[in-house]
Every structure is written in structure tokens, then in C-alpha cells.
Design a protein around this motif. Structure first.
Motif, PDB file in Angstrom:
ATOM      1  N   LEU A 101       0.848  -1.303   0.053  1.00 60.14           N
ATOM      2  CA  LEU A 101       0.125  -0.002  -0.069  1.00 60.14           C
ATOM      3  C   LEU A 101       0.843   1.282  -0.005  1.00 60.14           C
ATOM      4  O   LEU A 101       0.625   2.257  -0.668  1.00 60.14           O
ATOM      5  CB  LEU A 101      -1.048  -0.027   1.164  1.00 60.14           C
ATOM      6  N   LEU A 102       2.081   1.390   0.791  1.00 60.31           N
ATOM      7  CA  LEU A 102       2.887   2.312   0.823  1.00 60.31           C
ATOM      8  C   LEU A 102       3.543   2.652  -0.403  1.00 60.31           C
ATOM      9  O   LEU A 102       3.261   3.932  -1.167  1.00 60.31           O
ATOM     10  CB  LEU A 102       4.036   2.296   1.609  1.00 60.31           C
ATOM     11  N   GLU A 103       4.014   1.279  -1.102  1.00 59.56           N
ATOM     12  CA  GLU A 103       4.725   1.515  -2.412  1.00 59.56           C
ATOM     13  C   GLU A 103       3.652   2.025  -3.601  1.00 59.56           C
ATOM     14  O   GLU A 103       4.200   2.631  -4.519  1.00 59.56           O
ATOM     15  CB  GLU A 103       5.301  -0.017  -2.634  1.00 59.56           C
ATOM     16  N   SER A 104       2.379   1.641  -3.415  1.00 56.77           N
ATOM     17  CA  SER A 104       1.439   2.182  -4.377  1.00 56.77           C
ATOM     18  C   SER A 104       1.021   3.564  -4.118  1.00 56.77           C
ATOM     19  O   SER A 104       0.312   4.187  -5.096  1.00 56.77           O
ATOM     20  CB  SER A 104       0.286   1.262  -4.428  1.00 56.77           C
ATOM     21  N   GLY A 105       1.252   4.218  -2.989  1.00 56.29           N
ATOM     22  CA  GLY A 105       0.892   5.847  -2.869  1.00 56.29           C
ATOM     23  C   GLY A 105      -0.183   5.898  -2.091  1.00 56.29           C
ATOM     24  O   GLY A 105      -0.702   6.896  -2.283  1.00 56.29           O
ATOM     25  N   VAL A 106      -0.891   4.814  -1.285  1.00 52.33           N
ATOM     26  CA  VAL A 106      -2.017   5.159  -0.736  1.00 52.33           C
ATOM     27  C   VAL A 106      -1.881   6.468   0.298  1.00 52.33           C
ATOM     28  O   VAL A 106      -0.877   6.130   1.120  1.00 52.33           O
ATOM     29  CB  VAL A 106      -2.716   3.658  -0.006  1.00 52.33           C
ATOM     30  N   SER A 107      -2.676   7.072   0.388  1.00 53.17           N
ATOM     31  CA  SER A 107      -2.596   8.534   1.177  1.00 53.17           C
ATOM     32  C   SER A 107      -3.726   8.325   2.216  1.00 53.17           C
ATOM     33  O   SER A 107      -3.562   9.365   3.125  1.00 53.17           O
ATOM     34  CB  SER A 107      -2.662   9.848   0.399  1.00 53.17           C
ATOM     35  N   MET A 108      -4.677   7.820   2.215  1.00 56.24           N
ATOM     36  CA  MET A 108      -5.974   7.737   3.035  1.00 56.24           C
ATOM     37  C   MET A 108      -6.255   6.328   2.931  1.00 56.24           C
ATOM     38  O   MET A 108      -6.254   5.548   2.241  1.00 56.24           O
ATOM     39  CB  MET A 108      -7.269   8.503   2.464  1.00 56.24           C
ATOM     40  N   ALA A 109      -6.741   5.794   4.309  1.00 60.17           N
ATOM     41  CA  ALA A 109      -7.372   4.731   4.486  1.00 60.17           C
ATOM     42  C   ALA A 109      -8.533   4.762   5.438  1.00 60.17           C
ATOM     43  O   ALA A 109      -8.414   5.547   6.745  1.00 60.17           O
ATOM     44  CB  ALA A 109      -6.270   3.672   4.952  1.00 60.17           C
ATOM     45  N   SER A 110      -9.518   3.896   5.263  1.00 61.70           N
ATOM     46  CA  SER A 110     -10.698   3.702   6.331  1.00 61.70           C
ATOM     47  C   SER A 110     -10.298   2.374   6.911  1.00 61.70           C
ATOM     48  O   SER A 110     -10.137   1.609   6.374  1.00 61.70           O
ATOM     49  CB  SER A 110     -11.912   3.946   5.905  1.00 61.70           C
ATOM     50  N   LEU A 111     -10.888   2.044   8.080  1.00 63.30           N
ATOM     51  CA  LEU A 111     -10.709   0.826   8.813  1.00 63.30           C
ATOM     52  C   LEU A 111     -11.687  -0.261   8.493  1.00 63.30           C
ATOM     53  O   LEU A 111     -11.147  -1.409   8.346  1.00 63.30           O
ATOM     54  CB  LEU A 111     -10.903   1.162  10.419  1.00 63.30           C
ATOM     55  N   THR A 112     -12.810   0.138   7.921  1.00 68.11           N
ATOM     56  CA  THR A 112     -13.794  -0.802   7.676  1.00 68.11           C
ATOM     57  C   THR A 112     -14.736  -0.282   6.624  1.00 68.11           C
ATOM     58  O   THR A 112     -14.780   0.871   6.344  1.00 68.11           O
ATOM     59  CB  THR A 112     -14.401  -1.066   8.724  1.00 68.11           C
ATOM     60  N   TRP A 113     -15.531  -1.160   6.101  1.00 66.18           N
ATOM     61  CA  TRP A 113     -16.487  -0.891   5.112  1.00 66.18           C
ATOM     62  C   TRP A 113     -17.872  -1.742   5.701  1.00 66.18           C
ATOM     63  O   TRP A 113     -18.338  -2.425   5.410  1.00 66.18           O
ATOM     64  CB  TRP A 113     -16.263  -1.450   3.901  1.00 66.18           C
ATOM     65  N   ASN A 114     -18.533  -0.656   6.612  1.00 64.74           N
ATOM     66  CA  ASN A 114     -19.717  -1.049   7.444  1.00 64.74           C
ATOM     67  C   ASN A 114     -19.579  -2.140   8.233  1.00 64.74           C
ATOM     68  O   ASN A 114     -20.446  -2.453   9.255  1.00 64.74           O
ATOM     69  CB  ASN A 114     -20.887  -1.134   6.356  1.00 64.74           C
ATOM     70  N   GLU A 115     -18.857  -3.290   7.850  1.00 62.16           N
ATOM     71  CA  GLU A 115     -18.788  -4.599   8.530  1.00 62.16           C
ATOM     72  C   GLU A 115     -18.196  -4.435   9.967  1.00 62.16           C
ATOM     73  O   GLU A 115     -17.084  -3.407   9.958  1.00 62.16           O
ATOM     74  CB  GLU A 115     -18.332  -5.670   7.653  1.00 62.16           C
ATOM     75  N   GLU A 116     -18.139  -5.613  10.560  1.00 60.32           N
ATOM     76  CA  GLU A 116     -17.173  -5.915  11.670  1.00 60.32           C
ATOM     77  C   GLU A 116     -15.929  -6.514  10.988  1.00 60.32           C
ATOM     78  O   GLU A 116     -16.147  -7.537  10.156  1.00 60.32           O
ATOM     79  CB  GLU A 116     -17.706  -6.430  12.640  1.00 60.32           C
ATOM     80  N   ASN A 117     -14.931  -6.087  11.421  1.00 62.02           N
ATOM     81  CA  ASN A 117     -13.425  -6.774  11.151  1.00 62.02           C
ATOM     82  C   ASN A 117     -12.608  -6.951  12.216  1.00 62.02           C
ATOM     83  O   ASN A 117     -12.907  -6.738  13.306  1.00 62.02           O
ATOM     84  CB  ASN A 117     -12.994  -6.277   9.547  1.00 62.02           C
ATOM     85  N   ALA A 118     -11.263  -7.334  11.863  1.00 62.32           N
ATOM     86  CA  ALA A 118     -10.394  -7.526  12.860  1.00 62.32           C
ATOM     87  C   ALA A 118     -10.030  -6.146  13.459  1.00 62.32           C
ATOM     88  O   ALA A 118      -9.311  -6.087  14.641  1.00 62.32           O
ATOM     89  CB  ALA A 118      -9.063  -8.413  12.450  1.00 62.32           C
ATOM     90  N   LEU A 119     -10.492  -5.045  12.745  1.00 58.75           N
ATOM     91  CA  LEU A 119      -9.651  -3.685  13.427  1.00 58.75           C
ATOM     92  C   LEU A 119     -10.881  -2.761  14.003  1.00 58.75           C
ATOM     93  O   LEU A 119     -10.622  -2.338  14.920  1.00 58.75           O
ATOM     94  CB  LEU A 119      -9.505  -3.034  12.069  1.00 58.75           C
ATOM     95  N   ALA A 120     -12.038  -3.162  13.605  1.00 61.72           N
ATOM     96  CA  ALA A 120     -13.157  -2.153  14.066  1.00 61.72           C
ATOM     97  C   ALA A 120     -14.516  -2.469  13.659  1.00 61.72           C
ATOM     98  O   ALA A 120     -14.723  -3.572  13.211  1.00 61.72           O
ATOM     99  CB  ALA A 120     -12.887  -0.664  13.399  1.00 61.72           C
ATOM    100  N   TYR A 121     -15.558  -1.873  13.924  1.00 62.76           N
ATOM    101  CA  TYR A 121     -16.808  -2.038  13.926  1.00 62.76           C
ATOM    102  C   TYR A 121     -17.407  -1.029  12.983  1.00 62.76           C
ATOM    103  O   TYR A 121     -17.339   0.288  13.116  1.00 62.76           O
ATOM    104  CB  TYR A 121     -17.643  -1.989  15.144  1.00 62.76           C
ATOM    105  N   GLY A 122     -18.219  -1.447  11.684  1.00 64.83           N
ATOM    106  CA  GLY A 122     -18.731  -0.506  10.827  1.00 64.83           C
ATOM    107  C   GLY A 122     -19.851  -0.003  11.294  1.00 64.83           C
ATOM    108  O   GLY A 122     -20.574  -0.407  12.294  1.00 64.83           O
ATOM    109  N   SER A 123     -20.488   1.091  10.266  1.00 64.31           N
ATOM    110  CA  SER A 123     -21.857   1.768  10.691  1.00 64.31           C
ATOM    111  C   SER A 123     -22.904   0.881  10.681  1.00 64.31           C
ATOM    112  O   SER A 123     -23.697   1.210  11.212  1.00 64.31           O
ATOM    113  CB  SER A 123     -22.048   2.728   9.603  1.00 64.31           C
TER     114      SER A 123
END
Length: 298
Positions: A101-123
Motif C-alpha cells: 500500500l505504501l509503495e502504491s502511494g495510498v494516502s488515505m485509509a478507512s478501517l472498515t466498510w460497514n462490517e465488523e472486521n479485525a480492526l473495528a466495527y462499521g456503521s
């Protein structure tokens, strides 16, 4: 007047429909950006979190390759293409994927897409559940690599915890909960907190978030801006279209080519300085205050 858009899903549309960036089947395409005078466009990487991991990895790789092989070369030097990650369930704490992701130049990131995952709980998850320990470590990784934390798609407690831990914070595509109570929208208290953080909020053209239906008039989008201005947020709001990720949009604004219609409409309701900020200046100021002046003359 120049335009900056904090979120679109053109990369997802390109892979799912097997079409190039020049195709009119992609709402955010080379010609529509030119015709809309778009000078800053965020392109989101998105893979469905329910897909098998191998398929997710393949899709993420395809989208990163398309961004660099088709999108960036097609845009003039005066147009900035920014790469974002919508939902971090796939990289998680995988250091090799994080490095890609760093090498591809990602500048912004969200933890989840509505769902629960290993990082957080979505909307779509209960609002009292916050960010998990792995999510806080992911935010720390973002901070150390100057990757902006995007609060879009988090549930309410996750929003507050991400805001607390992030060095740089925005909500790339959302609307206003006091106008329409949708889990993806922000309360006035959240908007004020983003303002205090010196962050940014991108407003979408998605009728479902604006009024709960499949149709919304341009005046209803204007009402979103009017409310934000009424609570002192006029310098932190802008556009987060969600084009290519939504199935309906505001009447008269079918794609970036219609931004001149939007600008003309807003100028009938707000001062030129406010409209310039919403259209472009507020997002550019958030991204990099040092580079704002080179475009501000228009």
C-alpha cells in the motif's frame, strides 16, 4: 471554478465491468473529469470483505495496477489523482500488504466498510462498540506513514476513537444526520469535532443519505451545505461524491461533467468564497496548505 472530490469508486467499476478509464460506463473517467474542471480526485481501492482472501488480494492488486497504468497517465499534470483504501480488513496487520500500500502511494485509509472486521466495527454494527486493539495499531501505522485516517463507514463509537487516535482525520463521503438520520451520516457534534481536529468532511450526492429515498433534488443537497454553514463548518466541508459507488445521485448531477451546474447553483445561494471552499479550496487546504495557492486564483 476548480473541483476537488474526496471519494469515488471508479477503480471498482473498471474491474467489475472490465472497462478502461476512458469508458463512459465509468462515471469518473478521463473526459468527465476534464469537462468538470476537476483538479483533485480521490480514487478508492475497494474489495468486498466477504470475498475469499485470495480473491481479495487479486482484486486489490488489479486496482492498484489500474491506478498507475491507466488513471495517472491519462490525467494532465495539473490534475492530482490520490489513492485511498476503503476498508482495511484485507491488509489488517499484514506487514507485506501494508508495504505494498505504501509503495502504491495510498494516502488515505478507512478501517472498515460497514462490517465488523479485525480492526473495528462499521456503521452497520452496534454504536457502542469501538475500535479494536488491532485497529488502534493500524491507526498508529497510518500516523507513522502520514496516511490520513478516514472515518467514513465507522460506527459512532469507532468514529470518536479514531478521531482521538488519528494525527490527520477526515470523513470522505457522508451527509448530515440532523437532516436525515442514517447510520452513515454525521451528527452536529461529530461535525464540530472534525472542525476542532482541523479535518475535512466530504458530502455525497447519494439520495439515500440525503433523504432516505432513491431521488434527491439539488436543493436538498444545498440544504446539507446550508446546515453545515449554520453550525460554523463552512471551511471544512466539500465534495465526497461517491460516484461509481452509488446507484442513484442528485438530480442534475449525474457525474463530474455536471460540476459546472453545481457551482452555478451554489453561487445563487452562497458567497463566492464559500462556494470556492466547498468546490475545491477546503479539501486542498486540508491536504496541503502549502500547495493551495497555486490553484486559488481561478
Amino acid at each position: 471554478m476548480y473541483i476537488a472530490d474526496a471519494h469515488c469508486d471508479a477503480l471498482w467499476k473498471m474491474t467489475q465491468q472490465s472497462v478502461p478509464f476512458t469508458s463512459s460506463r465509468v462515471t469518473v473517467n478521463k473526459n468527465s473529469l476534464k469537462n468538470g474542471n476537476v483538479k483533485t480526485q480521490v480514487f478508492a481501492l475497494y474489495v468486498p470483505p466477504h470475498w475469499p482472501i485470495k480473491k481479495q488480494r487479486h482484486e486489490l492488486k488489479r486496482q492498484m495496477e489500474l491506478f498507475h497504468s491507466q488513471i495517472k497517465p491519462a490525467l494532465p499534470a495539473s490534475t492530482e489523482a490520490i489513492l485511498a483504501l476503503e476498508g482495511a480488513s484485507l491488509p489488517g496487520e499484514d506487514q507485506s500488504l501494508q508495504q505494498k500500500l505504501l509503495e502504491s502511494g495510498v494516502s488515505m485509509a478507512s478501517l472498515t466498510w460497514n462490517e465488523e472486521n479485525a480492526l473495528a466495527y462499521g456503521s452497520s454494527q452496534p454504536s457502542h462498540l469501538g475500535i479494536k486493539a488491532a485497529g488502534k495499531r493500524f491507526i498508529a501505522w497510518q500516523n507513522s506513514n502520514n496516511i490520513i485516517v478516514d472515518g467514513a463507514h465507522l460506527n459512532e463509537k469507532g468514529f470518536w476513537e479514531a478521531l482521538e487516535h488519528a494525527d490527520r482525520f477526515l470523513v470522505s463521503h457522508t451527509n448530515i444526520k440532523s437532516i436525515y438520520n442514517h447510520p452513515r451520516n454525521l451528527t452536529d457534534a461529530q461535525i464540530q469535532a472534525v472542525k476542532e481536529k482541523d479535518g475535512f468532511i466530504g458530502l455525497t450526492f447519494y439520495p439515500l443519505f440525503i433523504n432516505g429515498s432513491s431521488e434527491a433534488a439539488l436543493l436538498e443537497f444545498t440544504r446539507q451545505i446550508d446546515h453545515a454553514c449554520s453550525i460554523g463548518a463552512e471551511r471544512i466541508i466539500g465534495i465526497g461524491s461517491d460516484f461509481d459507488g452509488i446507484d442513484h445521485t442528485v438530480t442534475s448531477i449525474q457525474g463530474p461533467e455536471d460540476y459546472p451546474i453545481l457551482v452555478d447553483h451554489l453561487l445563487r445561494h452562497f458567497s463566492k468564497d464559500i462556494v470556492k471552499g466547498i468546490a475545491y479550496g477546503n479539501f486542498r487546504r486540508f491536504l496541503d496548505k502549502k500547495n493551495l495557492n497555486k490553484f486559488e486564483a481561478n
